[in-house]
Design an enzyme around this catalytic site. Structure first.
Site, PDB file in Angstrom:
ATOM      1  N   TYR A   1       0.849  -1.210   0.000  1.00 14.43           N
ATOM      2  CA  TYR A   1       0.000   0.000   0.000  1.00 14.43           C
ATOM      3  C   TYR A   1       0.879   1.254   0.000  1.00 14.43           C
ATOM      4  O   TYR A   1       0.495   2.284  -0.541  1.00 14.43           O
ATOM      5  CB  TYR A   1      -0.967  -0.034   1.179  1.00 14.43           C
ATOM      6  CG  TYR A   1      -2.211   0.801   0.953  1.00 14.43           C
ATOM      7  CD1 TYR A   1      -3.102   0.488  -0.072  1.00 14.43           C
ATOM      8  CD2 TYR A   1      -2.494   1.897   1.760  1.00 14.43           C
ATOM      9  CE1 TYR A   1      -4.241   1.248  -0.287  1.00 14.43           C
ATOM     10  CE2 TYR A   1      -3.632   2.660   1.562  1.00 14.43           C
ATOM     11  CZ  TYR A   1      -4.501   2.331   0.540  1.00 14.43           C
ATOM     12  OH  TYR A   1      -5.624   3.080   0.330  1.00 14.43           O
TER      13      TYR A   1
ATOM     14  N   LYS B   1      -3.113   8.333   2.943  1.00 15.28           N
ATOM     15  CA  LYS B   1      -4.326   8.119   3.754  1.00 15.28           C
ATOM     16  C   LYS B   1      -4.126   8.650   5.171  1.00 15.28           C
ATOM     17  O   LYS B   1      -5.075   9.156   5.787  1.00 15.28           O
ATOM     18  CB  LYS B   1      -4.712   6.637   3.796  1.00 15.28           C
ATOM     19  CG  LYS B   1      -5.217   6.080   2.476  1.00 15.28           C
ATOM     20  CD  LYS B   1      -6.412   6.824   1.916  1.00 15.28           C
ATOM     21  CE  LYS B   1      -7.038   6.106   0.731  1.00 15.28           C
ATOM     22  NZ  LYS B   1      -8.002   6.944  -0.017  1.00 15.28           N
TER      23      LYS B   1
END
Ligand SMILES: NC(=O)c1ccc[n+]([C@@H]2O[C@H](COP(=O)([O-])OP(=O)(O)OC[C@H]3O[C@@H](n4cnc5c(N)ncnc54)[C@H](O)[C@@H]3O)[C@@H](O)[C@H]2O)c1
Length: 259
Positions: free
Chosen positions: A159, A166
């Site tokens: 990720y 995020k």
């Protein structure tokens, strides 16, 4: 379904196709009575977004690249135009990182692509919330919702820079909630478990993420985009009138596990 959103007007950013989480949210808001405007990024997806928008009788479908201040200013001016100078709800379901940065080591992320991911995936919420503020103020308040993922709180292999983006997005939710709360504008996030969308397909190891959720999440099953639609409808409705600055996990409980 009788409408929690009758008379409400919303702008939805982030529909690419019918698998998009933004579309699941939009459909649910429309079913409950909201009138919706949409943005799309780039000619490649314009047709599919226009078709979907038409199916919910949208009065406005317009292009927006969130990296462009001019695009964002124009979009919110167009929204004010079609919605009589106001806006009730903003759905921000936009993120991007270069595919090569979702494969190798986070350590190797180059400066330009680090900022690209942060710009599209986190700063875009800030600029959109700022542009929405006067329109929501005209309605006496409003609701802003964004989409996040656990990879911003914990290290999730592959990720990478999107996790860092995020984390910035999650913090932005809290600071925006503080600033805008005085005007009755609520800002929240949904942290979704893996859903097979266009964006998800660019994450190497996405299938492994799904398998691990199935093994380890308390409910041992995957979520669907419609689950996010239901949670979004709650957070954007008056049912959540005293909920702001928070993240609601729609992930079969996976975030609650230690192993
Ligand atoms: N699919 C998942 O498993 C999952 C899980 C948790 C969170 N999310 C988040 O949900 C959100 C929506 O993603 P999705 O999975 O529905 O995929 P998607 O590909 O359908 O949506 C991503 C959207 O971002 C838009 N976008 C990218 N760059 C843009 C730019 N510069 N300007 C304007 N728009 C731009 C794309 O056009 C697309 O509509 C993202 O924030 C994503 O990180 C997804």
């Amino acid at each position: 379904m009788a409408g929690r959103f009758e008379g409400k007007q919303a702008l939805v950013l982030g529909v690419a196709n019918r698998r998009s989480i933004a579309w699941a949210i939009a459909r649910r808001l429309a079913e409950e009575g909201a009138q919706l405007a949409f943005t799309y990024q780039g000619e490649r997806i314009e047709k599919s977004v226009r078709e979907l928008a038409e199916s919910v009788s949208s009065p406005l479908v317009t292009e927006c690249d969130v990296r462009s201040d001019d695009d964002v200013a124009r979009v919110f001016s167009e929204v004010g135009g079609v919605f009589g100078g106001g806006l009730d709800l903003l759905v921000h379901s936009v993120a991007f990182a270069a595919a090569e940065d979702l494969e190798g080591r986070f350590t190797d992320t180059p400066r330009d692509r680090f900022w690209l991911a942060l710009d599209v995936s986190a700063y875009s919420l800030v600029i959109c919330a700022r542009a929405a503020e006067p329109l929501m103020e005209a309605r006496g308040g409003g609701g802003v919702l964004t989409m996040t993922y656990l990879g911003g709180e914990r290290a999730v292999p592959h990720y990478n820079v999107m996790g860092v983006a995020k984390a910035a997005l999650d913090a932005s939710v809290r600071y925006l909630a503080w600033d805008l709360g005085l005007k009755g504008i609520r800002v929240n996030a949904i942290s979704a478990g893996p859903v097979r969308t266009l964006a998800a397909r660019s994450i190497a190891g996405f299938t492994t993420m799904e398998e691990i959720v199935e093994q380890r999440a308390p409910l041992h099953r995957h979520i669907e985009a419609d689950d996010v639609g239901s949670a979004a409808a709650y957070l954007l409705s008056d049912d959540a009138r005293n909920v702001t600055g928070t993240t609601l996990y729609v992930d079969s409980g996976y975030h609650s596990m230690g192993m």
